[in-house]
Design a protein around this motif. Structure first.
Motif, PDB file in Angstrom:
ATOM      1  N   ILE A 458      22.457  31.282  23.348  1.00 52.38           N
ATOM      2  CA  ILE A 458      23.739  30.581  23.289  1.00 52.38           C
ATOM      3  C   ILE A 458      24.574  30.867  24.538  1.00 52.38           C
ATOM      4  O   ILE A 458      24.548  31.953  25.104  1.00 52.38           O
ATOM      5  CB  ILE A 458      24.555  30.969  22.032  1.00 52.38           C
ATOM      6  N   VAL A 459      25.318  29.828  24.966  1.00 58.47           N
ATOM      7  CA  VAL A 459      26.322  29.937  26.035  1.00 58.47           C
ATOM      8  C   VAL A 459      27.517  29.106  25.580  1.00 58.47           C
ATOM      9  O   VAL A 459      27.376  27.911  25.313  1.00 58.47           O
ATOM     10  CB  VAL A 459      25.789  29.417  27.379  1.00 58.47           C
ATOM     11  N   TRP A 460      28.677  29.726  25.490  1.00 57.11           N
ATOM     12  CA  TRP A 460      29.859  29.032  24.960  1.00 57.11           C
ATOM     13  C   TRP A 460      30.948  28.765  26.007  1.00 57.11           C
ATOM     14  O   TRP A 460      31.900  28.052  25.732  1.00 57.11           O
ATOM     15  CB  TRP A 460      30.452  29.825  23.800  1.00 57.11           C
ATOM     16  N   SER A 461      30.800  29.324  27.192  1.00 50.84           N
ATOM     17  CA  SER A 461      31.808  29.050  28.225  1.00 50.84           C
ATOM     18  C   SER A 461      31.157  29.060  29.592  1.00 50.84           C
ATOM     19  O   SER A 461      30.133  29.718  29.817  1.00 50.84           O
ATOM     20  CB  SER A 461      32.947  30.069  28.177  1.00 50.84           C
ATOM     21  N   VAL A 490      20.950  34.954  20.606  1.00 54.13           N
ATOM     22  CA  VAL A 490      20.881  35.761  21.819  1.00 54.13           C
ATOM     23  C   VAL A 490      21.897  35.204  22.810  1.00 54.13           C
ATOM     24  O   VAL A 490      21.845  34.019  23.171  1.00 54.13           O
ATOM     25  CB  VAL A 490      19.475  35.723  22.449  1.00 54.13           C
ATOM     26  N   SER A 491      22.824  36.042  23.235  1.00 54.06           N
ATOM     27  CA  SER A 491      23.836  35.589  24.193  1.00 54.06           C
ATOM     28  C   SER A 491      23.271  35.589  25.610  1.00 54.06           C
ATOM     29  O   SER A 491      22.818  36.616  26.115  1.00 54.06           O
ATOM     30  CB  SER A 491      25.066  36.491  24.154  1.00 54.06           C
ATOM     31  N   LEU A 492      23.323  34.417  26.256  1.00 52.08           N
ATOM     32  CA  LEU A 492      22.955  34.287  27.664  1.00 52.08           C
ATOM     33  C   LEU A 492      24.200  34.288  28.551  1.00 52.08           C
ATOM     34  O   LEU A 492      24.112  33.975  29.738  1.00 52.08           O
ATOM     35  CB  LEU A 492      22.179  32.986  27.900  1.00 52.08           C
ATOM     36  N   GLN A 493      25.317  34.638  27.952  1.00 52.01           N
ATOM     37  CA  GLN A 493      26.601  34.598  28.650  1.00 52.01           C
ATOM     38  C   GLN A 493      26.706  35.808  29.592  1.00 52.01           C
ATOM     39  O   GLN A 493      26.795  36.952  29.147  1.00 52.01           O
ATOM     40  CB  GLN A 493      27.739  34.637  27.622  1.00 52.01           C
ATOM     41  N   VAL A 494      26.687  35.546  30.896  1.00 51.40           N
ATOM     42  CA  VAL A 494      26.755  36.651  31.864  1.00 51.40           C
ATOM     43  C   VAL A 494      28.177  37.166  31.989  1.00 51.40           C
ATOM     44  O   VAL A 494      28.419  38.376  31.987  1.00 51.40           O
ATOM     45  CB  VAL A 494      26.208  36.196  33.229  1.00 51.40           C
ATOM     46  N   GLN A 495      29.137  36.253  32.094  1.00 52.43           N
ATOM     47  CA  GLN A 495      30.545  36.639  32.209  1.00 52.43           C
ATOM     48  C   GLN A 495      31.240  36.354  30.880  1.00 52.43           C
ATOM     49  O   GLN A 495      31.371  35.194  30.486  1.00 52.43           O
ATOM     50  CB  GLN A 495      31.236  35.868  33.337  1.00 52.43           C
ATOM     51  N   VAL A 496      31.654  37.413  30.208  1.00 51.12           N
ATOM     52  CA  VAL A 496      32.343  37.282  28.926  1.00 51.12           C
ATOM     53  C   VAL A 496      33.839  37.478  29.167  1.00 51.12           C
ATOM     54  O   VAL A 496      34.253  38.495  29.732  1.00 51.12           O
ATOM     55  CB  VAL A 496      31.825  38.304  27.905  1.00 51.12           C
ATOM     56  N   MET A 504      32.915  38.578  19.876  1.00 50.11           N
ATOM     57  CA  MET A 504      31.538  38.961  20.173  1.00 50.11           C
ATOM     58  C   MET A 504      31.158  40.233  19.411  1.00 50.11           C
ATOM     59  O   MET A 504      30.043  40.345  18.867  1.00 50.11           O
ATOM     60  CB  MET A 504      31.389  39.166  21.682  1.00 50.11           C
ATOM     61  N   ALA A 505      32.089  41.174  19.368  1.00 42.11           N
ATOM     62  CA  ALA A 505      31.821  42.440  18.672  1.00 42.11           C
ATOM     63  C   ALA A 505      31.660  42.247  17.172  1.00 42.11           C
ATOM     64  O   ALA A 505      31.009  43.060  16.504  1.00 42.11           O
ATOM     65  CB  ALA A 505      32.962  43.426  18.952  1.00 42.11           C
ATOM     66  N   HIS A 506      32.231  41.193  16.627  1.00 41.81           N
ATOM     67  CA  HIS A 506      32.193  40.964  15.179  1.00 41.81           C
ATOM     68  C   HIS A 506      31.162  39.913  14.771  1.00 41.81           C
ATOM     69  O   HIS A 506      31.206  39.407  13.650  1.00 41.81           O
ATOM     70  CB  HIS A 506      33.579  40.557  14.678  1.00 41.81           C
ATOM     71  N   TRP A 507      30.237  39.565  15.686  1.00 47.50           N
ATOM     72  CA  TRP A 507      29.168  38.622  15.326  1.00 47.50           C
ATOM     73  C   TRP A 507      27.948  39.458  14.941  1.00 47.50           C
ATOM     74  O   TRP A 507      27.245  39.977  15.818  1.00 47.50           O
ATOM     75  CB  TRP A 507      28.850  37.710  16.492  1.00 47.50           C
ATOM     76  N   PRO A 508      27.661  39.587  13.660  1.00 45.61           N
ATOM     77  CA  PRO A 508      26.555  40.459  13.228  1.00 45.61           C
ATOM     78  C   PRO A 508      25.212  39.980  13.781  1.00 45.61           C
ATOM     79  O   PRO A 508      24.888  38.790  13.711  1.00 45.61           O
ATOM     80  CB  PRO A 508      26.580  40.354  11.700  1.00 45.61           C
ATOM     81  N   GLY A 509      24.464  40.898  14.332  1.00 50.66           N
ATOM     82  CA  GLY A 509      23.107  40.581  14.774  1.00 50.66           C
ATOM     83  C   GLY A 509      23.017  39.872  16.110  1.00 50.66           C
ATOM     84  O   GLY A 509      21.901  39.571  16.568  1.00 50.66           O
ATOM     85  N   LEU A 510      24.145  39.580  16.747  1.00 53.19           N
ATOM     86  CA  LEU A 510      24.095  38.908  18.048  1.00 53.19           C
ATOM     87  C   LEU A 510      23.534  39.871  19.097  1.00 53.19           C
ATOM     88  O   LEU A 510      24.034  40.985  19.268  1.00 53.19           O
ATOM     89  CB  LEU A 510      25.484  38.435  18.465  1.00 53.19           C
ATOM     90  N   PHE A 511      22.486  39.446  19.793  1.00 50.88           N
ATOM     91  CA  PHE A 511      21.903  40.249  20.864  1.00 50.88           C
ATOM     92  C   PHE A 511      22.564  39.829  22.178  1.00 50.88           C
ATOM     93  O   PHE A 511      22.377  38.707  22.654  1.00 50.88           O
ATOM     94  CB  PHE A 511      20.396  40.036  20.916  1.00 50.88           C
ATOM     95  N   ASP A 512      23.342  40.731  22.774  1.00 54.06           N
ATOM     96  CA  ASP A 512      24.038  40.436  24.030  1.00 54.06           C
ATOM     97  C   ASP A 512      23.115  40.764  25.205  1.00 54.06           C
ATOM     98  O   ASP A 512      23.001  41.910  25.629  1.00 54.06           O
ATOM     99  CB  ASP A 512      25.326  41.254  24.126  1.00 54.06           C
ATOM    100  N   ALA A 513      22.459  39.737  25.737  1.00 54.59           N
ATOM    101  CA  ALA A 513      21.541  39.942  26.862  1.00 54.59           C
ATOM    102  C   ALA A 513      22.248  39.838  28.210  1.00 54.59           C
ATOM    103  O   ALA A 513      21.624  40.108  29.248  1.00 54.59           O
ATOM    104  CB  ALA A 513      20.407  38.911  26.787  1.00 54.59           C
ATOM    105  N   GLY A 514      23.510  39.450  28.218  1.00 57.62           N
ATOM    106  CA  GLY A 514      24.231  39.230  29.463  1.00 57.62           C
ATOM    107  C   GLY A 514      24.131  40.359  30.471  1.00 57.62           C
ATOM    108  O   GLY A 514      23.847  40.108  31.656  1.00 57.62           O
ATOM    109  N   PRO A 515      24.334  41.617  30.065  1.00 54.32           N
ATOM    110  CA  PRO A 515      24.260  42.718  31.037  1.00 54.32           C
ATOM    111  C   PRO A 515      22.887  42.888  31.674  1.00 54.32           C
ATOM    112  O   PRO A 515      22.759  43.585  32.692  1.00 54.32           O
ATOM    113  CB  PRO A 515      24.630  43.941  30.189  1.00 54.32           C
TER     114      PRO A 515
END
Length: 604
Positions: A458-461, A490-496, A504-515
């Motif tokens: 996912i990418v939202w912005s 899976v978050s593909l968002q590089v710049q949050v 983002m912190a309250h989305w259960p199970g979201l894998f933040d791959a951005g870093p």
């Protein structure tokens, strides 16, 4: 007795001073021919009379005799010596003579000399600053205007300083001299109009609108002020009101350029495309050399899917006022390939011009160019270099900082569709035309192992600096509505953005791959390991499409021209689905539809 008569005494011949006085009197009565004759007589009486030559030069300019005026004024400059006031007048008039002959560089040199002799010379500054701005020398224009403002902070000089600062990209600083002008005259129309334009550029649209409305209130319904107010309303997305003011301005001045542009933009934003195209055509007939109007016409065609005329008009972007990619071909002086020139046996440079997504979108044309040319040089943004490791044998990918090798032709990537005459039927849509590095793929497969399937990136912005970011991006607290059990996100968002971190912190199970994403090579490898990508209109949408991955793109009510209108697929990317806002700003229904489709995907 013869005698003789004494001769009558003859009057003494007039001297230079008297001839100048006679010339001044004739000039005061508007008798230019007599004034010129008197000044010539003065110059003949006194070959060192600089003042007579200055006055004669002025009269010659009034008569339109610019060449003779330039010669006379050049003599005046040489004779003026250290008389700075006279020298300033002579240089100023000499600048006007050069300008009338189209000799802008000489004119600028004379105006500079006039200002050196008289630093607060507002008239010379008024002539010089536009010349410098037209020549792209905004920095020098600012320097002259600042010196003049320090010497004589008059409203005229302060206005020129504001205009120079604005042109130099120092919009916020331009407000200082404008506010000084308005402090002495709150109703100054020029200052209010300029202030409105500056505020609009700074994104302070409500204040810009207020400035334009103040001009309208004080000075009446004038076309320029109506156009400025219309432009502010466009930025505020009050398109109906913007359209109404543009049409009011056009009733006053049917060929008013800015209002024609505003009307076309408003109609496009309202998706009244038949009218938008009609009005854009009319505008280009009235102003056939206006690049902004041609560009608007191109966008209207492309949105409708009329690609051939759209590409042609879209080429005008290079000369448009605010085109963001104008600097991208500053490093090459080679002629642009238009499709008409033969490429056989020649080297061509293909280069990025705008955003990352634009480059990914149009590198699809590389094989077609390579099939014709002897050699293809490819210059793209640094972060895209890892994506282009597999190019045709005669293509050379230039590394960041590498000097541009010699080449005979060049073409911006976004001009390739025009060069190839692309239509809907001939879009090169074979995917994948990009591939992830196979060595980068296994680590992602390992990280994703054991997570719920399908795996959805996912990418939202997008880029917050993008001019349409407010419409393209979605706050994460809203985007989270797509969350669905049985789906691994899976978050593909590089710049949050900071505003998204809590959600983002309250989305259960979201894998933040951005870093873990350091360049597009990493993003391509991760996307290749996923089952689906759901994204707003960003470069990741193009990347997933180019990789041949299924991708769902969430589009605002008025989409970018490449997505066209009224279709849920894209002829550019066979694996892409488009989820469009049914009304302006309505992301809720889009997100609910995506959630429903994800539920169906998870249960299939």
């Amino acid at each position: 007795m013869f005698g003789f008569r004494r001769k009558a005494a003859t009057a003494a011949a007039p001297g230079a001073a008297e001839w100048r006085a006679r010339g001044n009197a004739a000039l005061g009565q508007g008798q230019l021919v007599e004034a010129a004759d008197c000044y010539r007589q003065a110059a003949a009486c006194d070959p060192a009379d600089a003042e007579a030559r200055v006055n004669l030069g002025y009269v010659l300019l009034e008569q339109g005799a610019a060449v003779e005026a330039a010669g006379t004024l050049s003599q005046a400059v040489a004779l003026a010596g250290e008389r700075t006031e006279l020298l300033a007048d002579a240089q100023f008039l000499l600048g006007r003579a050069h300008r009338l002959q189209g000799q802008d560089r000489r004119a600028a040199a004379s105006y500079r000399a006039a200002l050196a002799a008289r630093p607060g010379f507002a008239e010379s500054l008024q002539e010089l600053v536009p010349l410098l701005l037209d020549a792209g020398q905004a920095g020098e224009a600012v320097a002259f205007a600042q010196r003049a403002a320090q010497a004589a902070p008059r409203p005229q000089v302060l206005m020129l300083l504001a205009q120079a600062l604005h042109a130099a990209g120092r919009a916020a600083e331009a407000l200082v001299p404008l506010d000084a002008v308005l402090a002495s005259d709150p109703g100054d129309a020029a200052a209010l109009a300029c202030r409105g334009n500056v505020l609009l550029e700074l994104g302070r649209c409500e204040e810009a609108l207020a400035s334009s409305e103040q001009v309208l209130g004080v000075h009446g319904r004038q076309a320029d002020a109506l156009a400025n107010a219309s432009a502010a309303l466009l930025r505020l997305e009050r398109n109906e009101a913007a359209l109404a003011l543009a049409e009011e301005a056009l009733r006053l001045q049917p060929a008013h350029r800015v209002s024609l542009h505003n009307r076309s933009c408003a109609l496009t934003n309202l998706l009244r495309m038949d009218e938008a195209l009609l009005r854009a055509r009319e505008a280009t007939l009235l102003h056939p050399d206006d690049a902004d109007l041609q560009w608007s016409l191109g966008v209207a065609h492309l949105l409708r899917g009329d690609l051939a005329p759209g590409w042609k008009a879209h080429e005008a972007r290079w000369h448009a006022k605010d085109f963001p990619g104008a600097l991208s071909r500053a490093f090459t002086a080679a002629p642009q390939w238009t499709g008409a020139q033969a490429l056989e046996g020649r080297c061509i440079l293909l280069h990025a011009e705008q955003g990352l997504g634009d480059s990914i979108h149009f590198v699809r044309y590389l094989p077609q160019v390579a099939a014709r040319a002897r050699e293809v040089l490819v210059h793209v943004q640094q972060s895209l270099v890892p994506l282009l490791a597999q190019l045709p044998a005669n293509c050379r990918l230039l590394q960041p900082g590498e000097p541009i090798p010699p080449h005979e032709l060049q073409c911006p990537l976004l001009s390739l569709p025009h060069a190839f005459g692309t239509t809907l039927a001939t879009i090169p849509a074979d995917v994948p035309y990009l591939q992830a590095d196979p060595e980068r793929l296994p680590p992602w497969q390992q990280r994703l192992a054991g997570r719920a399937r399908p795996q959805v990136g996912i990418v939202w912005s997008g880029n917050p600096q993008h001019g349409n970011d407010r419409n393209r991006s979605i706050p994460l607290h809203s985007f989270v509505a797509i969350a669905q059990e049985g789906v691994g996100f899976v978050s593909l968002q590089v710049q949050v953005r900071e505003s998204d971190r809590a959600a983002m912190a309250h989305w259960p199970g979201l894998f933040d791959a951005g870093p873990l994403l350091h360049d597009f090579g990493d993003t391509a490898a991760l996307a290749s390991a996923l089952d689906l990508v759901v994204t707003v209109d960003t470069s990741v949408a193009h990347l997933a499409g180019a990789l041949g991955k299924p991708v769902w793109v969430l589009l605002p009510y008025v989409p970018d021209w490449r997505w066209m209108l009224g279709r849920e697929d894209s002829p550019w990317y066979p694996g892409m689905r488009l989820f469009r806002q049914p009304a302006r700003g309505d992301w809720d229904s889009v997100l609910q539809r995506v959630r429903s489709e994800l539920r169906a995907l998870a249960s299939s």
